[in-house]
Design a protein around this motif. Structure first.
Motif, PDB file in Angstrom:
ATOM      1  N   MET A   1      -7.016 -33.207 -28.285  1.00 35.67           N
ATOM      2  CA  MET A   1      -6.052 -33.309 -29.366  1.00 35.67           C
ATOM      3  C   MET A   1      -6.433 -34.486 -30.265  1.00 35.67           C
ATOM      4  SD  MET A   1      -1.894 -33.110 -29.146  1.00 35.67           S
ATOM      5  CE  MET A   1      -1.908 -32.271 -27.596  1.00 35.67           C
ATOM      6  N   ASN A   2      -6.180 -34.353 -31.540  1.00 34.13           N
ATOM      7  CA  ASN A   2      -6.508 -35.405 -32.501  1.00 34.13           C
ATOM      8  C   ASN A   2      -5.579 -36.597 -32.299  1.00 34.13           C
ATOM      9  OD1 ASN A   2      -6.848 -36.994 -34.804  1.00 34.13           O
ATOM     10  ND2 ASN A   2      -7.403 -35.230 -36.041  1.00 34.13           N
ATOM     11  N   ASP A   3      -6.148 -37.796 -32.184  1.00 38.94           N
ATOM     12  CA  ASP A   3      -5.349 -38.998 -31.943  1.00 38.94           C
ATOM     13  C   ASP A   3      -4.496 -39.385 -33.143  1.00 38.94           C
ATOM     14  OD1 ASP A   3      -6.368 -39.204 -29.420  1.00 38.94           O
ATOM     15  OD2 ASP A   3      -8.001 -40.539 -30.017  1.00 38.94           O
ATOM     16  N   ASP A   4      -4.896 -38.970 -34.358  1.00 34.80           N
ATOM     17  CA  ASP A   4      -4.181 -39.343 -35.576  1.00 34.80           C
ATOM     18  C   ASP A   4      -2.897 -38.553 -35.779  1.00 34.80           C
ATOM     19  OD1 ASP A   4      -6.280 -41.037 -36.015  1.00 34.80           O
ATOM     20  OD2 ASP A   4      -7.266 -39.735 -37.473  1.00 34.80           O
ATOM     21  N   ILE A   5      -2.797 -37.388 -35.142  1.00 27.62           N
ATOM     22  CA  ILE A   5      -1.661 -36.501 -35.369  1.00 27.62           C
ATOM     23  C   ILE A   5      -0.936 -36.301 -34.043  1.00 27.62           C
ATOM     24  CG2 ILE A   5      -0.956 -34.224 -36.153  1.00 27.62           C
ATOM     25  CD1 ILE A   5      -3.532 -34.165 -37.824  1.00 27.62           C
ATOM     26  N   CYS A   6       0.369 -36.555 -34.047  1.00 30.20           N
ATOM     27  CA  CYS A   6       1.163 -36.485 -32.829  1.00 30.20           C
ATOM     28  C   CYS A   6       2.022 -35.221 -32.840  1.00 30.20           C
ATOM     29  CB  CYS A   6       2.063 -37.718 -32.723  1.00 30.20           C
ATOM     30  SG  CYS A   6       3.124 -37.677 -31.280  1.00 30.20           S
ATOM     31  N   PHE A   7       1.977 -34.477 -31.735  1.00 31.47           N
ATOM     32  CA  PHE A   7       2.780 -33.266 -31.592  1.00 31.47           C
ATOM     33  C   PHE A   7       3.782 -33.405 -30.450  1.00 31.47           C
ATOM     34  CE2 PHE A   7      -1.404 -31.443 -33.049  1.00 31.47           C
ATOM     35  CZ  PHE A   7      -1.010 -31.275 -34.348  1.00 31.47           C
ATOM     36  N   ALA A   8       4.111 -34.634 -30.092  1.00 31.83           N
ATOM     37  CA  ALA A   8       4.970 -34.880 -28.940  1.00 31.83           C
ATOM     38  C   ALA A   8       6.330 -34.199 -29.070  1.00 31.83           C
ATOM     39  CB  ALA A   8       5.149 -36.376 -28.728  1.00 31.83           C
ATOM     40  N   ASP A   9       6.802 -34.011 -30.294  1.00 30.49           N
ATOM     41  CA  ASP A   9       8.128 -33.423 -30.498  1.00 30.49           C
ATOM     42  C   ASP A   9       8.111 -31.897 -30.447  1.00 30.49           C
ATOM     43  OD1 ASP A   9       6.627 -33.443 -32.859  1.00 30.49           O
ATOM     44  OD2 ASP A   9       8.399 -33.454 -34.131  1.00 30.49           O
ATOM     45  N   LEU A  10       6.935 -31.307 -30.241  1.00 29.10           N
ATOM     46  CA  LEU A  10       6.801 -29.852 -30.208  1.00 29.10           C
ATOM     47  C   LEU A  10       6.606 -29.366 -28.779  1.00 29.10           C
ATOM     48  CD1 LEU A  10       4.331 -29.558 -33.204  1.00 29.10           C
ATOM     49  CD2 LEU A  10       6.815 -29.320 -33.268  1.00 29.10           C
ATOM     50  N   GLY A  11       6.858 -28.094 -28.555  1.00 34.76           N
ATOM     51  CA  GLY A  11       6.661 -27.517 -27.228  1.00 34.76           C
ATOM     52  C   GLY A  11       5.187 -27.414 -26.872  1.00 34.76           C
ATOM     53  N   ARG A  31      -6.265 -34.336 -43.235  1.00 43.11           N
ATOM     54  CA  ARG A  31      -5.558 -35.353 -44.018  1.00 43.11           C
ATOM     55  C   ARG A  31      -4.379 -34.734 -44.751  1.00 43.11           C
ATOM     56  NH1 ARG A  31      -4.880 -36.854 -48.796  1.00 43.11           N
ATOM     57  NH2 ARG A  31      -6.352 -35.426 -49.738  1.00 43.11           N
ATOM     58  N   LYS A  32      -4.605 -33.585 -45.377  1.00 42.91           N
ATOM     59  CA  LYS A  32      -3.524 -32.918 -46.113  1.00 42.91           C
ATOM     60  C   LYS A  32      -2.424 -32.450 -45.164  1.00 42.91           C
ATOM     61  CE  LYS A  32      -6.128 -31.418 -50.136  1.00 42.91           C
ATOM     62  NZ  LYS A  32      -6.609 -30.266 -50.913  1.00 42.91           N
ATOM     63  N   PHE A  33      -2.812 -31.949 -44.010  1.00 43.56           N
ATOM     64  CA  PHE A  33      -1.839 -31.509 -43.008  1.00 43.56           C
ATOM     65  C   PHE A  33      -0.961 -32.682 -42.574  1.00 43.56           C
ATOM     66  CE2 PHE A  33      -0.670 -31.003 -38.524  1.00 43.56           C
ATOM     67  CZ  PHE A  33      -0.029 -29.785 -38.550  1.00 43.56           C
ATOM     68  N   THR A  34      -1.598 -33.788 -42.263  1.00 44.99           N
ATOM     69  CA  THR A  34      -0.866 -34.981 -41.851  1.00 44.99           C
ATOM     70  C   THR A  34       0.034 -35.478 -42.972  1.00 44.99           C
ATOM     71  OG1 THR A  34      -2.658 -35.585 -40.361  1.00 44.99           O
ATOM     72  CG2 THR A  34      -1.112 -37.329 -40.953  1.00 44.99           C
ATOM     73  N   GLU A  35      -0.473 -35.451 -44.183  1.00 41.83           N
ATOM     74  CA  GLU A  35       0.305 -35.889 -45.340  1.00 41.83           C
ATOM     75  C   GLU A  35       1.550 -35.025 -45.516  1.00 41.83           C
ATOM     76  OE1 GLU A  35      -0.507 -36.318 -50.099  1.00 41.83           O
ATOM     77  OE2 GLU A  35      -2.169 -36.707 -48.731  1.00 41.83           O
ATOM     78  N   ARG A  36       1.420 -33.712 -45.352  1.00 41.46           N
ATOM     79  CA  ARG A  36       2.583 -32.813 -45.476  1.00 41.46           C
ATOM     80  C   ARG A  36       3.601 -33.078 -44.372  1.00 41.46           C
ATOM     81  NH1 ARG A  36      -1.421 -29.000 -46.754  1.00 41.46           N
ATOM     82  NH2 ARG A  36      -1.341 -28.132 -44.659  1.00 41.46           N
ATOM     83  N   ARG A  37       3.130 -33.329 -43.137  1.00 40.32           N
ATOM     84  CA  ARG A  37       4.052 -33.640 -42.038  1.00 40.32           C
ATOM     85  C   ARG A  37       4.815 -34.927 -42.331  1.00 40.32           C
ATOM     86  NH1 ARG A  37       4.157 -31.637 -36.763  1.00 40.32           N
ATOM     87  NH2 ARG A  37       4.536 -33.730 -35.980  1.00 40.32           N
ATOM     88  N   LEU A  38       4.108 -35.912 -42.862  1.00 35.95           N
ATOM     89  CA  LEU A  38       4.761 -37.176 -43.197  1.00 35.95           C
ATOM     90  C   LEU A  38       5.753 -36.995 -44.338  1.00 35.95           C
ATOM     91  CD1 LEU A  38       1.707 -39.576 -42.885  1.00 35.95           C
ATOM     92  CD2 LEU A  38       3.599 -39.319 -41.282  1.00 35.95           C
ATOM     93  N   ASP A  39       5.401 -36.179 -45.332  1.00 39.14           N
ATOM     94  CA  ASP A  39       6.329 -35.901 -46.436  1.00 39.14           C
ATOM     95  C   ASP A  39       7.605 -35.250 -45.924  1.00 39.14           C
ATOM     96  OD1 ASP A  39       4.687 -36.976 -48.401  1.00 39.14           O
ATOM     97  OD2 ASP A  39       3.822 -35.041 -48.975  1.00 39.14           O
ATOM     98  N   ARG A  40       7.459 -34.301 -44.993  1.00 35.07           N
ATOM     99  CA  ARG A  40       8.642 -33.640 -44.424  1.00 35.07           C
ATOM    100  C   ARG A  40       9.488 -34.636 -43.636  1.00 35.07           C
ATOM    101  NH1 ARG A  40       4.984 -29.374 -43.588  1.00 35.07           N
ATOM    102  NH2 ARG A  40       4.795 -29.854 -41.377  1.00 35.07           N
ATOM    103  N   ILE A  45      14.485 -37.906 -43.368  1.00 36.59           N
ATOM    104  CA  ILE A  45      15.138 -39.212 -43.284  1.00 36.59           C
ATOM    105  C   ILE A  45      15.963 -39.480 -44.539  1.00 36.59           C
ATOM    106  CG2 ILE A  45      14.725 -41.704 -43.172  1.00 36.59           C
ATOM    107  CD1 ILE A  45      12.269 -41.001 -41.394  1.00 36.59           C
ATOM    108  N   GLU A  46      15.426 -39.107 -45.701  1.00 33.03           N
ATOM    109  CA  GLU A  46      16.181 -39.301 -46.947  1.00 33.03           C
ATOM    110  C   GLU A  46      17.472 -38.491 -46.935  1.00 33.03           C
ATOM    111  OE1 GLU A  46      12.615 -40.357 -50.124  1.00 33.03           O
ATOM    112  OE2 GLU A  46      13.186 -38.266 -49.843  1.00 33.03           O
ATOM    113  N   LEU A  47      17.417 -37.259 -46.416  1.00 33.44           N
ATOM    114  CA  LEU A  47      18.631 -36.445 -46.327  1.00 33.44           C
ATOM    115  C   LEU A  47      19.646 -37.080 -45.377  1.00 33.44           C
ATOM    116  CD1 LEU A  47      17.151 -32.828 -46.253  1.00 33.44           C
ATOM    117  CD2 LEU A  47      18.471 -33.896 -48.093  1.00 33.44           C
ATOM    118  N   LYS A  48      19.162 -37.644 -44.290  1.00 36.47           N
ATOM    119  CA  LYS A  48      20.054 -38.335 -43.361  1.00 36.47           C
ATOM    120  C   LYS A  48      20.709 -39.533 -44.038  1.00 36.47           C
ATOM    121  CE  LYS A  48      19.806 -36.400 -39.284  1.00 36.47           C
ATOM    122  NZ  LYS A  48      21.013 -35.872 -38.657  1.00 36.47           N
TER     123      LYS A  48
END
Length: 74
Positions: A1-11, A31-40, A45-48
């Motif tokens: 698994m890629n160390d830069d991207i964490c999937f701990a919250d997924l099954g 990079r784009k995938f990680t960027e989109r995950r961070l944007d989400r 958090i902004e909605l919260k």
């Protein structure tokens, strides 16, 4: 698994599928995938924050109403 991207919250099944998919991605795609995950995450958090600000506003209005009632009693 890629160390830069964490999937701990997924099954575990999703973790495995994403890890395998990441292995096939270029560095730019990762990079784009990680960027989109961070944007989400930021959007969530902004909605919260917006929700909490609304709750605080309602609570402040309630306090003001109670104080008005208290003054009417005096």
């Amino acid at each position: 698994m890629n160390d830069d991207i964490c999937f701990a919250d997924l099954g575990p099944v999703v973790q495995t599928a994403l890890a395998e998919t990441l292995e096939l991605m270029t560095e730019e795609q990762k990079r784009k995938f990680t960027e989109r995950r961070l944007d989400r995450a930021i959007e969530f958090i902004e909605l919260k924050i917006i929700d909490m600000e609304k709750r605080v506003s309602i609570a402040k209005e309630s306090i003001a109403d109670i104080r008005k009632d208290k003054e009417l009693i005096r």
